[in-house]
Design an enzyme around this catalytic site. Structure first.
Site, PDB file in Angstrom:
ATOM      1  N   THR A 100      46.531  40.769  36.325  1.00  0.00           N
ATOM      2  CA  THR A 100      47.241  40.030  37.370  1.00  0.00           C
ATOM      3  C   THR A 100      48.755  39.945  37.163  1.00  0.00           C
ATOM      4  OG1 THR A 100      45.309  38.709  37.877  1.00  0.00           O
ATOM      5  CG2 THR A 100      47.432  37.741  38.450  1.00  0.00           C
ATOM      6  N   HIS A 127      35.141  37.448  39.327  1.00  0.00           N
ATOM      7  CA  HIS A 127      35.010  37.321  37.866  1.00  0.00           C
ATOM      8  C   HIS A 127      33.690  36.628  37.528  1.00  0.00           C
ATOM      9  CE1 HIS A 127      38.612  38.754  35.997  1.00  0.00           C
ATOM     10  NE2 HIS A 127      39.405  38.018  36.745  1.00  0.00           N
ATOM     11  N   HIS A 131      38.607  43.228  35.246  1.00  0.00           N
ATOM     12  CA  HIS A 131      39.599  44.251  35.583  1.00  0.00           C
ATOM     13  C   HIS A 131      40.557  44.331  34.420  1.00  0.00           C
ATOM     14  CE1 HIS A 131      42.474  41.009  36.481  1.00  0.00           C
ATOM     15  NE2 HIS A 131      41.406  40.367  36.944  1.00  0.00           N
ATOM     16  N   ASP A 170      44.506  38.214  45.388  1.00  0.00           N
ATOM     17  CA  ASP A 170      44.207  38.631  44.020  1.00  0.00           C
ATOM     18  C   ASP A 170      42.846  39.325  43.952  1.00  0.00           C
ATOM     19  OD1 ASP A 170      43.695  38.685  41.156  1.00  0.00           O
ATOM     20  OD2 ASP A 170      45.290  37.201  40.964  1.00  0.00           O
ATOM     21  N   ASP A 229      46.585  42.996  43.588  1.00  0.00           N
ATOM     22  CA  ASP A 229      47.148  43.425  42.315  1.00  0.00           C
ATOM     23  C   ASP A 229      46.274  44.458  41.602  1.00  0.00           C
ATOM     24  OD1 ASP A 229      45.258  41.397  42.100  1.00  0.00           O
ATOM     25  OD2 ASP A 229      46.321  40.270  40.556  1.00  0.00           O
ATOM     26  N   HIS A 230      44.979  44.469  41.883  1.00  0.00           N
ATOM     27  CA  HIS A 230      44.021  45.354  41.193  1.00  0.00           C
ATOM     28  C   HIS A 230      42.668  45.173  41.851  1.00  0.00           C
ATOM     29  CE1 HIS A 230      42.632  41.610  39.534  1.00  0.00           C
ATOM     30  NE2 HIS A 230      43.859  41.346  39.114  1.00  0.00           N
ATOM     31  N   ASP A 236      39.462  36.849  43.246  1.00  0.00           N
ATOM     32  CA  ASP A 236      39.490  37.056  41.797  1.00  0.00           C
ATOM     33  C   ASP A 236      38.537  36.069  41.115  1.00  0.00           C
ATOM     34  OD1 ASP A 236      40.924  38.369  39.468  1.00  0.00           O
ATOM     35  OD2 ASP A 236      41.302  36.274  39.026  1.00  0.00           O
TER      36      ASP A 236
HETATM   37  P1  AMP Z   1      43.511  37.496  35.795  1.00  0.00           P
HETATM   38  O1  AMP Z   1      42.604  37.091  34.717  1.00  0.00           O
HETATM   39  O2  AMP Z   1      44.333  38.712  35.442  1.00  0.00           O
HETATM   40  O3  AMP Z   1      42.835  37.655  37.091  1.00  0.00           O
HETATM   41  O4  AMP Z   1      44.574  36.311  35.974  1.00  0.00           O
HETATM   42  C1  AMP Z   1      44.494  35.416  37.011  1.00  0.00           C
HETATM   43  C2  AMP Z   1      45.002  34.096  36.544  1.00  0.00           C
HETATM   44  O5  AMP Z   1      46.409  33.982  36.777  1.00  0.00           O
HETATM   45  C3  AMP Z   1      44.359  32.981  37.303  1.00  0.00           C
HETATM   46  O6  AMP Z   1      43.762  32.131  36.376  1.00  0.00           O
HETATM   47  C4  AMP Z   1      45.463  32.291  38.044  1.00  0.00           C
HETATM   48  O7  AMP Z   1      45.250  30.914  38.021  1.00  0.00           O
HETATM   49  C5  AMP Z   1      46.685  32.678  37.241  1.00  0.00           C
HETATM   50  N1  AMP Z   1      47.885  32.734  38.074  1.00  0.00           N
HETATM   51  C6  AMP Z   1      48.055  33.437  39.201  1.00  0.00           C
HETATM   52  N2  AMP Z   1      49.308  33.268  39.702  1.00  0.00           N
HETATM   53  C7  AMP Z   1      49.947  32.440  38.866  1.00  0.00           C
HETATM   54  C8  AMP Z   1      51.268  31.878  38.831  1.00  0.00           C
HETATM   55  N3  AMP Z   1      52.167  32.155  39.780  1.00  0.00           N
HETATM   56  N4  AMP Z   1      51.581  31.086  37.804  1.00  0.00           N
HETATM   57  C9  AMP Z   1      50.685  30.811  36.835  1.00  0.00           C
HETATM   58  N5  AMP Z   1      49.425  31.291  36.816  1.00  0.00           N
HETATM   59  C10 AMP Z   1      49.044  32.098  37.817  1.00  0.00           C
HETATM   60 ZN    ZN Z   2      44.613  39.536  39.580  1.00  0.00          ZN
HETATM   61 ZN    ZN Z   3      41.255  38.403  37.443  1.00  0.00          ZN
END
Ligand code: AMP
Ligand code: ZN
Ligand code: ZN
Length: 423
Positions: free
Chosen positions: A87, A211, A360, A51, A254-255, A207
């Site tokens: 994500t 962050h 992101h 991630d 993913d990004h 990630d």
């Molecule tokens: P982001 O803020 O876009 O980076 O989102 C990442 C968040 O997605 C993190 O808090 C992870 O814990 C959560 N995450 C990643 N994969 C999964 C999954 N398969 N099911 C539930 N939550 C997830």
């Molecule tokens: Zn991500």
């Molecule tokens: Zn993130």
């Protein structure tokens, strides 16, 4: 005749019997060896997600195993994520070949007129197939009799199009890296009749750290080292299982990630009354649902109001974002410039409310949002080739090709990633 001579024929007989017994043991042993030799197996594909592993992180000193994998196979200059560079939208694009507007996970927080709200994390919506459109590769695989094991991948816990993968597990960020790696290796090492031929694994360290601290920090570098060692452990584990020759290993992210700071904050309530709208998602993409009769007001107030926030009516979103036709995309979308954050004065004043570290979600064409793609294995070209940038909607087609299954209709095509394939 001495006892001895008298005994010789019997001794010779015993020796012959012993030799025959030895031979029979050897034959048994030989057949056991033959049985232990693994039956020829069809190629396996392991998809590893790191991630937020920016495309330029592969050059960081710590990314040794990733560079070694790239040297064996193919590495993309960068992989362009889909908009928004978040994500869930992107993980699900990678496995469906559909833009987020077309698979329905249009953000990490989504509003649906019938289903209500969707949010990432340990929420019932991640297990509710009604949220998840399209056909993820594990569904395509299972439909073709290929057992799949998406172990931590957005969507893997839901029954989608009436199909569940043979192996999956409930997401928890508390499951250690070692447990994730051992579980996947255990599944891949099962007898042929039970083993999956497609598996995924997911690591969120980069990630989390970027962050919190920002993408160019010692903490981010330490996270790069940790996830890189996971790649190394998977490569070594596959070798121990004797599966290297038949396993395609694909590492994606993913990004990317960009630094943010409190001085680069856009306060929505400087321009618009927050009573006039529902903010579905705040930052860096503001997903805004104006209340009844308020759309013209909200748009008028926000459009051109801040030099670092581009505000669009849904239908007027740039076509290159492939976002305007998403049923779950709300009426007004604000896209902040790289490194900027959107909030309100009240949210800014909350503990932890000041933007800091990294974010992101921004325009998917930005270099800082670029994702990683590295692959090696029997279906992949050899020799450390670097291919030009490509969009992540094509990864599904690549996976289908490697698995030898007929792909569903998607926004991507295998022709766009032909340069990666050996044949
Ligand atoms: P982001 O803020 O876009 O980076 O989102 C990442 C968040 O997605 C993190 O808090 C992870 O814990 C959560 N995450 C990643 N994969 C999964 C999954 N398969 N099911 C539930 N939550 C997830
Ligand atoms: Zn991500
Ligand atoms: Zn993130």
């Amino acid at each position: 005749m001495s006892r001895a001579s008298a005994g010789r024929p019997r001794a010779v007989g015993r020796a012959i019997l012993f030799a025959a017994w030895l031979l029979s043991r050897a034959a048994i042993a030989q057949s056991a060896v033959q049985q232990a030799v693994p039956q020829p197996r069809e190629p396996i594909t392991l998809l590893i997600s790191l991630d937020a592993f920016r495309s330029d992180y592969i050059q960081r000193p710590a990314a040794v195993h990733l560079r070694a994998l790239a040297a064996r196979g193919v590495h993309a200059e960068r992989m362009v994520p889909s908009f928004p560079s978040k994500t869930f939208p992107n993980h699900y694009t990678l496995v469906t070949g559909l833009y987020p507007a077309h698979h329905g996970i249009v953000a990490n927080v989504v509003a649906d007129s019938v289903l209500g709200r969707f949010a990432v994390g340990d929420n019932p919506q991640v297990r509710d197939g009604r949220w998840w459109g399209g056909e993820p590769i594990w569904v395509t695989a299972e439909r073709h009799g290929v057992r799949a094991a998406p172990y931590f991948w957005p969507g893997a816990e839901a029954e989608i199009a009436g199909v569940r993968p043979t192996f999956y597990a409930k997401y928890s960020d508390r499951v250690s890296h070692a447990t994730r790696i051992n579980t996947v290796l255990e599944w891949l090492g099962l007898p042929k009749a039970r083993a999956p031929r497609f598996a995924t694994i997911y690591f969120s360290d980069v990630d989390d750290a970027s962050h919190r601290y920002g993408p160019f920090t010692p903490e981010a570098d330490a996270a790069i080292a940790r996830v890189d060692s996971c790649v190394g452990a998977l490569v070594a584990g596959i070798a121990r299982l004797g599966l290297t020759e038949i396993t395609n290993i694909i590492v994606v992210s993913d990004h990317g990630m960009a630094p943010i700071a409190p001085e680069r904050t856009i306060f929505l309530d400087d321009f618009v009354s927050l009573d006039s709208l529902e903010v579905i998602d705040w930052t860096p993409i503001a997903a805004l649902a104006p209340k009844a009769g308020k759309e013209a007001y909200v748009y008028r107030q926000l459009h051109g109001a801040h030099p670092h926030l581009a505000v669009y009516r849904k239908a007027e979103l740039p076509a290159r974002l492939h976002y305007a036709d998403g049923a779950r995309v709300p009426a007004i979308i604000g896209i902040s410039d790289e490194g900027w954050s959107v909030t309100s004065h009240a949210r800014f004043a909350l503990p932890g409310g000041k933007p800091k570290g990294g974010a992101h979600g921004y325009d998917n064409q930005l270099q800082s949002m670029s994702a990683t793609f590295v692959a090696a294995g029997p279906g992949i070209k050899t020799g450390g080739i670097t291919v030009p940038a490509f969009q992540n909607v094509h990864v599904y087609s690549l996976l289908a090709e490697l698995l030898g299954v007929k792909p569903a209709k998607t926004d991507g095509s295998v022709d766009s990633v032909r340069a990666i394939l050996r044949r």
